[in-house]
Scaffold this motif. Structure first.
Motif: not given
Length: 120
Positions: A21-24, A109-120
């Motif tokens: 979360x911090x990195x993103x 699960x990084x891939x799931x978090x990336x798909x869901x949270x990036x650009x929210x």
């Protein structure tokens, strides 16, 4: 609502999630799941936001889960009984739990978090 994460400070998976979360640059409010576990209404709301069976909310590798013999008991419990049980001890809840306005992510699960949270 702000993003909210339930974590246990000693959990390595929670630490990985926080680092991610911090990195993103994703802002969040932190709650220690052991000190301030989700209540009945919160669990009910979070469950409604997922398409997951309520069993997925349980920390199946946890000591309390095993001590209570929940592997065998969950199949016979109602959703209301499971929700009530989850609200009694944060260590029964799979973590981390990340809540946004529209999503609830259980476990990291990084891939799931990336798909869901990036650009929210």
């Amino acid at each position: 609502m702000k993003n909210l994460i339930f974590c246990y400070p000693k959990c390595s998976t929670c630490k990985k999630a926080i680092d991610w979360l911090e990195e993103n640059n994703i802002k969040y409010e932190y709650r220690d799941i052991k000190q301030e576990n989700p209540g009945i209404e919160e669990i009910r709301q979070y469950h409604k936001k997922t398409n997951l069976p309520l069993k997925r909310f349980f920390n199946t590798s946890g000591l309390i889960y095993r001590e209570l013999g929940l592997k065998d008991k969950l199949n016979e419990m109602t959703e209301e009984e499971m929700i009530t049980l989850l609200s009694t001890d944060g260590m029964l809840v799979k973590r981390p739990v990340f809540i946004t306005d529209t999503n609830v992510l259980i476990g990291f699960k990084e891939s799931e978090w990336k798909e869901t949270l990036i650009n929210i």
